[in-house]
Design a protein around this motif. Sequence first.
Motif, mmCIF file in Angstrom:
data_model
loop_
_atom_site.group_PDB
_atom_site.id
_atom_site.type_symbol
_atom_site.label_atom_id
_atom_site.label_comp_id
_atom_site.label_asym_id
_atom_site.label_seq_id
_atom_site.Cartn_x
_atom_site.Cartn_y
_atom_site.Cartn_z
ATOM 1 N N GLN A 35 0.879 -1.192 0.103
ATOM 2 C CA GLN A 35 0.028 -0.224 0.075
ATOM 3 C C GLN A 35 0.919 1.342 0.094
ATOM 4 O O GLN A 35 0.465 2.179 -0.850
ATOM 5 N N LYS A 36 1.622 1.396 0.723
ATOM 6 C CA LYS A 36 2.818 2.397 0.720
ATOM 7 C C LYS A 36 3.491 2.835 -0.427
ATOM 8 O O LYS A 36 3.700 3.861 -0.922
ATOM 9 N N GLY A 37 4.100 1.733 -0.899
ATOM 10 C CA GLY A 37 4.710 1.790 -2.110
ATOM 11 C C GLY A 37 3.952 2.183 -3.456
ATOM 12 O O GLY A 37 4.439 2.761 -4.268
ATOM 13 N N ALA A 38 2.741 1.606 -3.493
ATOM 14 C CA ALA A 38 1.831 2.096 -4.776
ATOM 15 C C ALA A 38 1.015 3.092 -4.425
ATOM 16 O O ALA A 38 0.344 3.690 -5.453
ATOM 17 N N THR A 39 1.021 3.698 -3.394
ATOM 18 C CA THR A 39 0.476 5.021 -3.238
ATOM 19 C C THR A 39 0.808 6.033 -4.359
ATOM 20 O O THR A 39 -0.128 6.723 -4.860
ATOM 21 N N ALA A 40 2.081 6.543 -4.583
ATOM 22 C CA ALA A 40 2.428 7.288 -5.741
ATOM 23 C C ALA A 40 1.764 6.984 -7.104
ATOM 24 O O ALA A 40 1.328 7.762 -7.629
ATOM 25 N N PHE A 41 1.792 5.632 -7.289
ATOM 26 C CA PHE A 41 1.036 5.259 -8.395
ATOM 27 C C PHE A 41 -0.518 5.458 -8.664
ATOM 28 O O PHE A 41 -0.832 5.565 -9.702
ATOM 29 N N TRP A 42 -0.872 5.067 -7.327
ATOM 30 C CA TRP A 42 -2.555 5.580 -7.120
ATOM 31 C C TRP A 42 -2.838 6.900 -7.274
ATOM 32 O O TRP A 42 -3.827 7.232 -8.061
ATOM 33 N N VAL A 43 -1.847 7.806 -6.932
ATOM 34 C CA VAL A 43 -2.119 9.234 -7.097
ATOM 35 C C VAL A 43 -1.894 9.584 -8.551
ATOM 36 O O VAL A 43 -2.850 10.607 -9.024
#
Length: 235
Positions: A35-43
Motif C-alpha cells: 500500500q505504501k509503495g503503490a500510493t504514488a502510482f495510485w495518485v
Amino acid sequence: MTSLVTGWAKLTNYLSTDFLGGPKRLKFNWVINFQKGATAFWVILLMVHYDNYSTQAWVYLALHGSYGFCWLLKDVVFPDPKWQTHVTFGGAFMAIATVLGPYWVIPYLLISPVLGETHVGANWIWMTVAIGMHSLGIAIMMTADAQKYFTLKLKKGLITDGIFKYIRHPNYLGEMMIYGSYAIMAWHWIPWIILAWVWIGLFAVNIAMKEKSMSRYDEWSDYKKKSYYLVPGIF
C-alpha cells in the motif's frame, strides 16, 4: 488499563492477523509495503484519469508519494519487528479494508470531482503548512524508529534518551503529522473522520498497550514524570 481497551486491542489484533483463520502465508510488512509503495502510482492514476494536474495534486503526489518510498527505505534499513509477523489472507484483507485502503480515499477526494468542480483543495497558505508539517513528521518518525531499532539491537530495555527523552511515542506523533498534512491538502472533513478512526481506534489503543508494557521497568515511574505523551510541554 480498562478491560475495554484490552479487549479492543485483542479484537483489532485478531482482525489484522488471524481473521477467518487458515495458514499465515503473508508477512504483515508485505501488505503494508504494498500500500505504501503503490500510493504514488495510485495518485498518478487519479491525476491521469481525472485530468487533474493542479498544483494541489502535484504537491499531494510529492508528499504522499515520497512518504511511501521513505517507508520502504525504513523497512529495509531498520525494519520494525512488529510488522515482521505473519498474517492470514483474511487479516491482510481487513488491514487494507479498515486502515490502508481508506487512506487512499484522501487523494481521491482531492483529485476527483466527487466534491464538486469548484473544490480544489488547500490554498497556498495551508499547502505551506501541510508541507512543513509533513517534513517535520517524516523527520520525527524516521528518527524515532531508527533510534529504537539500533538502540534495542545493542541493549534491551526502556529507551529514555534522544527523541524519547521528551516524548514517549514520537513515532505515532510523526505519523499523525504526516497524515494530518494529507487531510489539510484535501481540505474537507471526510479525511479527518478517517484519521479520527485510525488515531482513536488504533493509535490510542496501541499507545495504551505500549505504556502498559513499558510500566514493567523500574525506571518507568521517573521517566513518565519527566516526559510527555505526544507533544513536548503540552501533552
